[in-house]
Write a protein that holds these residues in place. Structure first.
Motif, mmCIF file in Angstrom:
data_model
loop_
_atom_site.group_PDB
_atom_site.id
_atom_site.type_symbol
_atom_site.label_atom_id
_atom_site.label_comp_id
_atom_site.label_asym_id
_atom_site.label_seq_id
_atom_site.Cartn_x
_atom_site.Cartn_y
_atom_site.Cartn_z
ATOM 1 N N ASN A 209 16.120 -3.477 -12.598
ATOM 2 C CA ASN A 209 15.068 -2.584 -13.076
ATOM 3 C C ASN A 209 13.697 -3.232 -12.927
ATOM 4 N N LEU A 210 13.611 -4.495 -13.323
ATOM 5 C CA LEU A 210 12.344 -5.212 -13.230
ATOM 6 C C LEU A 210 11.872 -5.302 -11.784
ATOM 7 N N GLU A 211 12.792 -5.578 -10.866
ATOM 8 C CA GLU A 211 12.457 -5.667 -9.449
ATOM 9 C C GLU A 211 11.879 -4.337 -8.951
ATOM 10 N N PHE A 212 12.513 -3.240 -9.329
ATOM 11 C CA PHE A 212 12.040 -1.916 -8.922
ATOM 12 C C PHE A 212 10.641 -1.641 -9.476
ATOM 13 N N ILE A 213 10.444 -1.930 -10.749
ATOM 14 C CA ILE A 213 9.170 -1.623 -11.402
ATOM 15 C C ILE A 213 8.032 -2.437 -10.803
ATOM 16 N N HIS A 214 8.257 -3.729 -10.618
ATOM 17 C CA HIS A 214 7.113 -4.538 -10.183
ATOM 18 C C HIS A 214 6.751 -4.298 -8.727
ATOM 19 N N HIS A 215 7.744 -4.049 -7.852
ATOM 20 C CA HIS A 215 7.391 -3.761 -6.459
ATOM 21 C C HIS A 215 6.768 -2.375 -6.309
ATOM 22 N N MET A 216 7.235 -1.414 -7.075
ATOM 23 C CA MET A 216 6.621 -0.094 -7.007
ATOM 24 C C MET A 216 5.188 -0.117 -7.552
ATOM 25 N N SER A 217 4.927 -0.970 -8.534
ATOM 26 C CA SER A 217 3.556 -1.129 -9.030
ATOM 27 C C SER A 217 2.662 -1.704 -7.939
ATOM 28 N N GLU A 218 3.185 -2.656 -7.183
ATOM 29 C CA GLU A 218 2.417 -3.236 -6.081
ATOM 30 C C GLU A 218 2.114 -2.175 -5.014
ATOM 31 N N ILE A 219 3.108 -1.341 -4.708
ATOM 32 C CA ILE A 219 2.892 -0.274 -3.737
ATOM 33 C C ILE A 219 1.816 0.687 -4.232
ATOM 34 N N ALA A 220 1.857 1.019 -5.522
ATOM 35 C CA ALA A 220 0.856 1.919 -6.089
ATOM 36 C C ALA A 220 -0.551 1.334 -5.949
ATOM 37 N N LEU A 221 -0.698 0.031 -6.188
ATOM 38 C CA LEU A 221 -2.002 -0.606 -6.048
ATOM 39 C C LEU A 221 -2.470 -0.578 -4.600
ATOM 40 N N LEU A 222 -1.561 -0.834 -3.654
ATOM 41 C CA LEU A 222 -1.941 -0.769 -2.246
ATOM 42 C C LEU A 222 -2.403 0.634 -1.864
ATOM 43 N N ARG A 223 -1.781 1.653 -2.433
ATOM 44 C CA ARG A 223 -2.208 3.021 -2.150
ATOM 45 C C ARG A 223 -3.612 3.269 -2.701
ATOM 46 N N ASP A 224 -3.897 2.727 -3.877
ATOM 47 C CA ASP A 224 -5.246 2.844 -4.435
ATOM 48 C C ASP A 224 -6.266 2.163 -3.533
ATOM 49 N N LEU A 225 -5.937 0.985 -3.062
ATOM 50 C CA LEU A 225 -6.857 0.239 -2.199
ATOM 51 C C LEU A 225 -7.060 0.955 -0.864
ATOM 52 N N TRP A 226 -5.996 1.528 -0.337
ATOM 53 C CA TRP A 226 -6.107 2.274 0.922
ATOM 54 C C TRP A 226 -7.065 3.450 0.754
ATOM 55 N N ARG A 227 -6.904 4.185 -0.323
ATOM 56 C CA ARG A 227 -7.755 5.360 -0.530
ATOM 57 C C ARG A 227 -9.199 4.941 -0.810
ATOM 58 N N ALA A 228 -9.380 3.896 -1.611
ATOM 59 C CA ALA A 228 -10.732 3.438 -1.932
ATOM 60 C C ALA A 228 -11.445 2.909 -0.693
ATOM 61 N N ARG A 229 -10.685 2.373 0.241
ATOM 62 C CA ARG A 229 -11.263 1.819 1.475
ATOM 63 C C ARG A 229 -12.006 2.879 2.276
ATOM 64 N N PHE A 230 -11.591 4.107 2.158
ATOM 65 C CA PHE A 230 -12.188 5.187 2.945
ATOM 66 C C PHE A 230 -12.981 6.169 2.091
ATOM 67 N N SER A 231 -13.297 5.771 0.845
ATOM 68 C CA SER A 231 -14.041 6.655 -0.052
ATOM 69 C C SER A 231 -15.422 6.071 -0.336
ATOM 70 N N PRO A 232 -16.459 6.891 -0.513
ATOM 71 C CA PRO A 232 -17.788 6.386 -0.841
ATOM 72 C C PRO A 232 -17.771 5.554 -2.117
ATOM 73 N N GLN A 233 -18.372 4.360 -2.085
ATOM 74 C CA GLN A 233 -18.413 3.471 -3.242
ATOM 75 C C GLN A 233 -17.027 3.173 -3.804
ATOM 76 N N GLY A 234 -15.998 3.338 -2.947
ATOM 77 C CA GLY A 234 -14.638 3.035 -3.414
ATOM 78 C C GLY A 234 -14.135 3.991 -4.451
ATOM 79 N N GLN A 235 -14.676 5.229 -4.486
ATOM 80 C CA GLN A 235 -14.241 6.191 -5.507
ATOM 81 C C GLN A 235 -12.994 6.939 -5.034
#
Length: 240
Positions: A209-235
């Protein structure tokens, strides 16, 4: 909500899975393979593999470096030794030399932070896929196939996600059938990469369970960074 041991772990897993599936929705191929910094680990065509132990049964392989015990696991190594596991068995479990284990056990200084590579969404999802495919095989399956040969990695994000969620559903359905006696059985899971054969299944399940939670959290953060990379002021990051 259930209050029994298995029920608590299933409820935790179900909650994490529901959130993770929402966060993974709409993943595109470019984002899936995005390397935010140089030197990332990812999935690659076999002929383009750059890491010494990249693996997979098909045309695409998952990056993997030389064997090592990360600093975050030094306490686990010490626990294994304190519980009576031999240095040779610890070394075999982690795929490192006996000398390396002895060095870790004999060093009383705080460990240096891991110099771990940054990994892509494709790598993290592929790593989780291998882990759950292998754990199912070595817990509920025939207990004979190499986990590293169970997942056919693909650059198609939608296909990878579909295959992954189908596997997760199979894992969850199988776990739901486990009895209290099996939860307490040492070695109920014989997953060869880790301490599962030496632990009660309850401990192995908690760790999964811990393995699933922590890797999925990392994926979620990468998705945030991907979207912020192409948004004005990182919004405009994802909510949740």
């Amino acid at each position: 909500m259930r209050s029994d041991r298995l029920g608590l772990l299933l409820d935790q897993f179900d909650c994490a899975r529901e959130r993770a599936q929402v966060r993974l929705a709409g993943l595109g191929d470019e984002e899936y393979l995005w390397e935010p910094v140089p030197g990332c680990w990812s999935i690659r065509p076999r002929a383009e593999a750059t890491t010494p132990r990249a693996f997979g049964p098909g045309d695409w392989v998952l990056d993997q470096g030389a064997p090592e015990i990360p600093a975050s696991e030094y306490a686990e190594v010490a626990r294994q030794a304190a519980d009576g596991m031999t240095v040779a068995k610890i070394a075999d479990d982690w795929g490192v030399s006996v000398e390396r284990v002895e060095q870790i056990l004999g060093d009383s200084n705080p460990p240096e932070p891991d110099a771990s590579p940054v990994t892509t969404i494709a790598w993290r999802l592929g790593h989780l896929h291998v882990d759950f495919a292998g754990r199912w095989e070595w817990t509920f399956g025939e207990r004979r196939q190499d986990p590293r040969q169970l997942v056919d990695f693909t650059p198609d994000a939608a296909l990878a996600a579909d295959r992954f969620w189908a596997l997760i559903d199979r894992w969850r359905d199988s776990v739901a059938t486990v009895t209290d006696e099996q939860l307490d059985t040492v070695g109920f899971s014989q997953y060869p990469y880790g301490s599962d054969p030496d632990d009660p299944f309850f401990d192995a399940l908690w760790g999964t369970n811990l393995e699933f939670i922590h890797h999925m959290s990392e994926i979620a953060l990468l998705r945030d960074l991907w979207r912020a990379r192409f948004s004005p002021q990182g919004q405009g990051p994802f909510e949740g």
